[in-house]
Design a protein around this motif. Sequence first.
Motif, PDB file in Angstrom:
ATOM      1  N   MET A   1       0.853  -1.191   0.000  1.00  0.00           N
ATOM      2  CA  MET A   1       0.000   0.000   0.000  1.00  0.00           C
ATOM      3  C   MET A   1       0.892   1.245   0.000  1.00  0.00           C
ATOM      4  N   SER A   2       0.687   2.098  -0.956  1.00  0.00           N
ATOM      5  CA  SER A   2       1.548   3.274  -1.090  1.00  0.00           C
ATOM      6  C   SER A   2       1.142   4.370  -0.108  1.00  0.00           C
ATOM      7  N   GLY A   3       2.094   5.207   0.212  1.00  0.00           N
ATOM      8  CA  GLY A   3       1.838   6.314   1.115  1.00  0.00           C
ATOM      9  C   GLY A   3       1.175   7.468   0.397  1.00  0.00           C
ATOM     10  N   PRO A   4       1.017   8.585   1.101  1.00  0.00           N
ATOM     11  CA  PRO A   4       0.391   9.759   0.478  1.00  0.00           C
ATOM     12  C   PRO A   4       1.228  10.272  -0.679  1.00  0.00           C
ATOM     13  N   ALA A   5       0.545  10.809  -1.663  1.00  0.00           N
ATOM     14  CA  ALA A   5       1.229  11.317  -2.847  1.00  0.00           C
ATOM     15  C   ALA A   5       2.098  12.511  -2.484  1.00  0.00           C
ATOM     16  N   ALA A   6       3.267  12.571  -3.111  1.00  0.00           N
ATOM     17  CA  ALA A   6       4.157  13.697  -2.888  1.00  0.00           C
ATOM     18  C   ALA A   6       3.544  14.963  -3.460  1.00  0.00           C
ATOM     19  N   PRO A   7       3.759  16.097  -2.818  1.00  0.00           N
ATOM     20  CA  PRO A   7       3.182  17.346  -3.339  1.00  0.00           C
ATOM     21  C   PRO A   7       3.832  17.711  -4.659  1.00  0.00           C
ATOM     22  N   PRO A   8       3.093  18.374  -5.533  1.00  0.00           N
ATOM     23  CA  PRO A   8       3.669  18.783  -6.820  1.00  0.00           C
ATOM     24  C   PRO A   8       4.661  19.927  -6.635  1.00  0.00           C
ATOM     25  N   MET A   9       5.507  20.117  -7.636  1.00  0.00           N
ATOM     26  CA  MET A   9       6.428  21.249  -7.599  1.00  0.00           C
ATOM     27  C   MET A   9       5.652  22.546  -7.702  1.00  0.00           C
ATOM     28  N   GLU A  10       6.039  23.513  -6.903  1.00  0.00           N
ATOM     29  CA  GLU A  10       5.376  24.809  -6.899  1.00  0.00           C
ATOM     30  C   GLU A  10       6.139  25.782  -7.794  1.00  0.00           C
ATOM     31  N   ARG A  11       5.434  26.423  -8.705  1.00  0.00           N
ATOM     32  CA  ARG A  11       6.059  27.394  -9.585  1.00  0.00           C
ATOM     33  C   ARG A  11       6.138  28.768  -8.931  1.00  0.00           C
ATOM     34  N   SER A  12       7.164  29.497  -9.270  1.00  0.00           N
ATOM     35  CA  SER A  12       7.287  30.883  -8.835  1.00  0.00           C
ATOM     36  C   SER A  12       6.381  31.759  -9.685  1.00  0.00           C
ATOM     37  N   LEU A  13       6.372  33.043  -9.400  1.00  0.00           N
ATOM     38  CA  LEU A  13       5.725  33.990 -10.297  1.00  0.00           C
ATOM     39  C   LEU A  13       6.394  33.909 -11.674  1.00  0.00           C
ATOM     40  N   PRO A  14       5.681  34.273 -12.729  1.00  0.00           N
ATOM     41  CA  PRO A  14       6.318  34.304 -14.056  1.00  0.00           C
ATOM     42  C   PRO A  14       7.535  35.215 -14.043  1.00  0.00           C
ATOM     43  N   SER A  15       8.536  34.870 -14.832  1.00  0.00           N
ATOM     44  CA  SER A  15       9.779  35.653 -14.837  1.00  0.00           C
ATOM     45  C   SER A  15       9.538  37.104 -15.214  1.00  0.00           C
ATOM     46  N   ASP A  16       8.546  37.350 -16.079  1.00  0.00           N
ATOM     47  CA  ASP A  16       8.255  38.729 -16.469  1.00  0.00           C
ATOM     48  C   ASP A  16       7.869  39.591 -15.273  1.00  0.00           C
ATOM     49  N   ALA A  17       7.332  38.971 -14.216  1.00  0.00           N
ATOM     50  CA  ALA A  17       6.933  39.738 -13.031  1.00  0.00           C
ATOM     51  C   ALA A  17       8.135  40.353 -12.322  1.00  0.00           C
ATOM     52  N   TYR A  18       9.323  39.831 -12.598  1.00  0.00           N
ATOM     53  CA  TYR A  18      10.529  40.319 -11.953  1.00  0.00           C
ATOM     54  C   TYR A  18      11.393  41.179 -12.873  1.00  0.00           C
ATOM     55  N   ARG A  19      11.034  41.285 -14.140  1.00  0.00           N
ATOM     56  CA  ARG A  19      12.003  41.877 -15.062  1.00  0.00           C
ATOM     57  C   ARG A  19      11.450  42.896 -16.041  1.00  0.00           C
ATOM     58  N   THR A  20      10.134  43.076 -16.128  1.00  0.00           N
ATOM     59  CA  THR A  20       9.621  43.971 -17.158  1.00  0.00           C
ATOM     60  C   THR A  20       9.185  45.312 -16.587  1.00  0.00           C
ATOM     61  N   PRO A  21       9.354  46.402 -17.333  1.00  0.00           N
ATOM     62  CA  PRO A  21       8.850  47.710 -16.896  1.00  0.00           C
ATOM     63  C   PRO A  21       7.343  47.710 -16.686  1.00  0.00           C
ATOM     64  N   GLU A  22       6.620  46.917 -17.457  1.00  0.00           N
ATOM     65  CA  GLU A  22       5.157  46.867 -17.314  1.00  0.00           C
ATOM     66  C   GLU A  22       4.760  46.314 -15.946  1.00  0.00           C
ATOM     67  N   ALA A  23       5.466  45.275 -15.489  1.00  0.00           N
ATOM     68  CA  ALA A  23       5.170  44.712 -14.170  1.00  0.00           C
ATOM     69  C   ALA A  23       5.462  45.726 -13.073  1.00  0.00           C
ATOM     70  N   TRP A  24       6.567  46.442 -13.206  1.00  0.00           N
ATOM     71  CA  TRP A  24       6.917  47.439 -12.197  1.00  0.00           C
ATOM     72  C   TRP A  24       5.920  48.592 -12.213  1.00  0.00           C
ATOM     73  N   ALA A  25       5.444  49.003 -13.387  1.00  0.00           N
ATOM     74  CA  ALA A  25       4.453  50.073 -13.457  1.00  0.00           C
ATOM     75  C   ALA A  25       3.164  49.650 -12.748  1.00  0.00           C
ATOM     76  N   TRP A  26       2.753  48.407 -12.936  1.00  0.00           N
ATOM     77  CA  TRP A  26       1.549  47.913 -12.249  1.00  0.00           C
ATOM     78  C   TRP A  26       1.765  47.932 -10.743  1.00  0.00           C
ATOM     79  N   GLU A  27       2.923  47.486 -10.284  1.00  0.00           N
ATOM     80  CA  GLU A  27       3.195  47.435  -8.844  1.00  0.00           C
ATOM     81  C   GLU A  27       3.227  48.828  -8.229  1.00  0.00           C
ATOM     82  N   LYS A  28       3.764  49.799  -8.944  1.00  0.00           N
ATOM     83  CA  LYS A  28       3.757  51.168  -8.428  1.00  0.00           C
ATOM     84  C   LYS A  28       2.329  51.653  -8.194  1.00  0.00           C
ATOM     85  N   GLY A  29       1.452  51.364  -9.157  1.00  0.00           N
ATOM     86  CA  GLY A  29       0.082  51.858  -9.048  1.00  0.00           C
ATOM     87  C   GLY A  29      -0.793  51.077  -8.092  1.00  0.00           C
TER      88      GLY A  29
END
Length: 379
Positions: A1-29
Amino acid sequence: MSGPAAPPMERSLPSDAYRTPEAWAWEKGRIFAREWVCAAREEDVPAPGDSRVIDVAGESVLLVRSRGGTLHAHYNVCRHRGARICDHANDARWGLELPGGVIGGLIRCPYHGWAYSLEGALIAAPEMSGVSDFDKTALSLYPVGVALWGGFVFLNLTPEGAPDFAAALHEAPRRLGNYPLEDLRTVRTIDYDVAANWKLILENYNECYHCGPVHPELCEVVPEFRRNGGMHLDWELGVPHREGATTYTASGTTTREPFPGLSEEEKVRHKGELIYPNLMLSVSSDHAAAFLLWPLAADRTRIECRFLFHGDEIARPGFDASDAVDFWDLVNRQDWAVCERVQRGISARVHDHGYYSPLEDYSLDIRRYIADRQDRPRE
């Protein structure tokens, strides 16, 4: 009998959220213009009539203490023609010192002489008395919200729609309730110009998966950081040091007395708090390191690191903060260097997102924080 399933890998925010002027403009507002932002310490404007100009995500704010001792904040812009009231750096660029700013208990615009009380009310407007529809009461300085906790000053650029301040602090007042934060004073400040997104810096602060590889000196003081990235620790109780160590210095020791009012556990442990969006606060038994994050662009953050000590210790003959400051400076530079590596790495065209390991559970907070503000309707 197998144990509980391992949790899936969790993704970070999309890379664009850390690198684009558009993301920063949204965060400022949607974040820095609407949330409570840690901007100063009360000690920065200690006496009536004292003032300080603070840049909050590109908006110039004038923080002043009134005659009654209350702190007020205003947009640093005159209601007449929109001139910046306090701008000494620009005057100096032209070799001038224009007669404006906070002078003699008034806020005076150097352009045409309009003057305001420290509370922001328009008091004088030369040559405007004959204008039929001129109403001083309708031309106060644009207000900025002010809230205080633990000696820190928080500002809100949209006070009419500001969220509840107590909710913004979350559990920090309770968890740090024994620490005399209001009685601490800034002994030294180090400004760091970090070529990394502000969210990467918060995520790095919120986990210790990286501590073993990046912070060998810190792990000598806190050996538990080498074991499972510290995820087995009870963060509510604080982080234990090695045997005989009580604080964050290279030796883990100091001649300073612990803060008054601490529990026995707090005298030998370390606590950290992250108050979104821009305050990282690390508290030892004898000092605190406060990190105010000032995002400048999608890939650049100024970090104002303040080292805080109790006034009684500062007054002692021979007081020397260098054991804590030098140790923190080393740990900080290690953090900023690795954050810059991440920023450069995620800028690759092939990088769409990253992943969190099970040891980075707290890092997931930034995803929830951003998602919550994306879901909120605009006022």
